[in-house]
Design an enzyme around this catalytic site. Structure first.
Site, PDB file in Angstrom:
ATOM      1  N   LYS A  36       0.821  -1.220   0.000  1.00  0.00           N
ATOM      2  CA  LYS A  36       0.000   0.000   0.000  1.00  0.00           C
ATOM      3  C   LYS A  36       0.851   1.265   0.000  1.00  0.00           C
ATOM      4  CE  LYS A  36      -0.533   0.333   4.962  1.00  0.00           C
ATOM      5  NZ  LYS A  36      -1.062  -0.410   6.103  1.00  0.00           N
ATOM      6  N   ARG A 131      -7.189   0.077  16.570  1.00  0.00           N
ATOM      7  CA  ARG A 131      -7.644   0.314  15.207  1.00  0.00           C
ATOM      8  C   ARG A 131      -8.588  -0.855  14.930  1.00  0.00           C
ATOM      9  NH1 ARG A 131      -3.694   0.958  10.070  1.00  0.00           N
ATOM     10  NH2 ARG A 131      -4.233  -1.245   9.872  1.00  0.00           N
TER      11      ARG A 131
END
Ligand SMILES: *Cc1c(COP(=O)(O)O)cnc(C)c1O
Length: 365
Positions: A36, A131
Site C-alpha cells: 500500500k 484500530r
C-alpha cells in the site's frame, strides 16, 4: 530527466525482501509483502516476486486489481476490512481479506457463493492498538457463525499493532493471540493456516522472543520498502534504507531574512507560523509541495534544513551550499512522504535496476 521524481532501486527492495523472508523464515514465519505504501506498483511487486515473495497485501482493492491484472502470480490479501459496497470486487480480486464485521462477512459469503467461489478470511483481533479488531471476548461467537457460512473459509486469525494507538507487539500480546488461536482450534477441531502476528513493528518481538508460539505469518510493508524497524525507525541490519530517492528542482534561490516580517496571521494551512531569527540565510525554493510529499518526512541528502512546505513549494535553508537555480536536490523519504509521492500524479516514478537501464513508469500510479 523530469522533476520532481522518485527513483526506485528495485534491486535494493528485492534485497530487503530476501533478507526479511530469510530472517522470519528461520523461525517458520511467512511474509506477506504489503504494497500500500507504493500504490500497489506492479513493477515493485514484480521485483519482490523475483526475490521470493509469494503473497501480497494491500489495503485497496484497486491496487490488488492492478497487480493481478499485471499478471503477477501470487496470493493477494486485502488487509483493510472491506467496505460493504465493495464486497463484489473483493471476492473477484482478493484471495483473502482481513475482517472484523459479521455483516460484511455475510455479504462476502453471499457474493462468493453466488459466483461459486470460496473467499478466505482472517479474523482480526483487537489487542490494544485500537484500530481494527474484534475484542477477544467476542471472537468465539463470530467464529461459530463464520464456520456455518457457505462461500467463506476461515483460514486464520491476525492482529495489528503499533499503527494507530502506538501499542507495540510484546511477549504478552503475541502469546495472547496464540492462546486465542489455540483455544479456537481445540474447540472447533480446526487448524488455522495463518496466525498473523502483525507488521514491520514485530521485528523486536521476533528477534527477542524465546518462543513465537502459533504465530506463523507477518504482513511487512515499511521494513521492506524503507529497511527500518518501525518502533524506532532505526535500520534493520543488512537492509537498505535508501531504495527510494526523491529528487526536486530549485526554482528560486535568494538570500533573505530567516523570519517573516510585516503583520503575521495564519499561513495557508490555518496555523500561525513561528520562525526563529537567525539573520539572513540562503533560501531555496524547490518545485515540490504538500500535494506531493509530507514536508516533515523528507530529509535532504545535502546539509540543508527543511523550513517548510506549502501546496507546491518546498523551502530549504541552503546556506553555504553553493546551489544554483535548476539544481536537483535529493532526499530520503519517510513512510508518509513515500505514500504521498507514490500517490501524487505530479511525481514521476523512475524505476532503476541492476542493469542501470532506466524505465520510466507512468506518471500516475
Ligand atoms: C499497513 C498494514 C500493514 C503493514 O504495515 P508496515 O508497518 O508497513 O509493515 C500490515 N497490516 C495491516 C493491517 C496494515 O494496515
Amino acid at each position: 530527466m523530469p522533476a520532481p521524481r522518485i527513483e526506485i532501486e528495485l534491486d535494493k527492495l528485492a534485497h530487503n525482501a530476501r533478507k526479511l523472508t530469510a530472517l522470519y523464515g528461520s523461525k517458520g514465519i511467512c511474509v506477506t509483502a504489503v504494497t500500500k505504501g507504493v500504490c500497489g506498483s506492479p513493477r515493485i511487486a514484480s521485483a519482490l516476486l523475483n526475490s521470493g515473495i509469494r503473497s501480497f497485501g494491500d489495503s485497496r482493492v484497486a491496487n490488488i486489481q492492478k497487480m493481478r491484472e499485471a499478471g503477477l502470480g501470487a496470493q493477494f490479501i486485502l488487509i483493510r476490512s472491506p467496505m460493504p459496497s465493495e464486497v463484489e470486487r473483493v471476492v473477484e480480486f482478493a484471495d483473502v481479506s482481513l475482517n472484523t464485521e459479521m455483516s460484511v462477512i455475510r455479504l462476502l459469503a453471499r457474493h462468493a457463493s453466488q459466483h461459486d467461489k470460496i473467499h478466505k478470511i482472517i479474523l482480526m483481533i483487537e489487542l490494544g492498538d485500537l484500530r481494527e479488531g474484534i475484542l477477544p471476548s467476542n471472537v468465539e461467537p463470530m467464529v461459530a457463525e463464520v464456520m456455518g457460512l457457505q462461500g467463506i473459509k476461515l483460514i486464520g486469525l491476525g492482529t495489528n499493532l503499533a499503527c494507530f494507538g502506538g501499542a507495540r507487539p510484546t511477549e504478552a500480546n503475541m502469546q495472547e493471540l496464540s492462546a486465542i488461536a489455540e483455544n479456537l482450534q481445540q474447540r472447533y477441531g480446526i487448524t488455522f493456516e495463518i496466525v498473523s502476528g502483525g507488521n514491520s513493528a514485530n521485528y523486536q518481538w521476533f528477534v527477542s522472543t524465546p518462543d513465537i508460539g502459533l504465530i506463523n505469518h507477518l504482513r511487512i510493508g515499511e521494513a521492506i520498502l524503507l529497511g527500518c524497524d518501525t518502533l524506532t525507525r532505526e535500520r534493520i541490519p543488512d537492509l537498505y534504507t535508501d531504495a527510494f530517492t526523491l529528487v526536486a528542482e530549485v526554482i528560486e534561490l535568494k538570500k533573505k531574512p530567516s523570519r517573516p516580517y510585516g503583520e503575521i496571521a495564519q499561513d495557508a494551512f490555518g496555523r500561525v507560523p513561528v520562525f526563529k531569527d537567525k539573520g539572513n540565510m540562503e533560501r531555496a525554493i524547490l518545485a515540490l509541495g504538500r500535494q506531493d510529499i509530507d514536508g516533515s518526512a523528507i530529509k535532504p541528502r545535502i546539509k540543508a534544513d527543511v523550513l517548510g512546505a506549502s501546496s507546491d513549494h518546498l523551502i530549504l535553508d541552503v546556506s553555504g551550499l553553493g546551489l544554483e537555480v535548476g539544481a536537483k536536490v535529493q532526499f530520503d523519504v519517510g513512510y508518509s512522504a513515500l505514500l504521498r509521492a507514490m500517490t501524487s500524479p505530479y511525481v514521476e516514478k523512475m524505476y532503476l535496476s541492476r542493469s542501470h537501464l532506466m524505465a520510466r513508469g507512468s506518471s500516475s500510479c
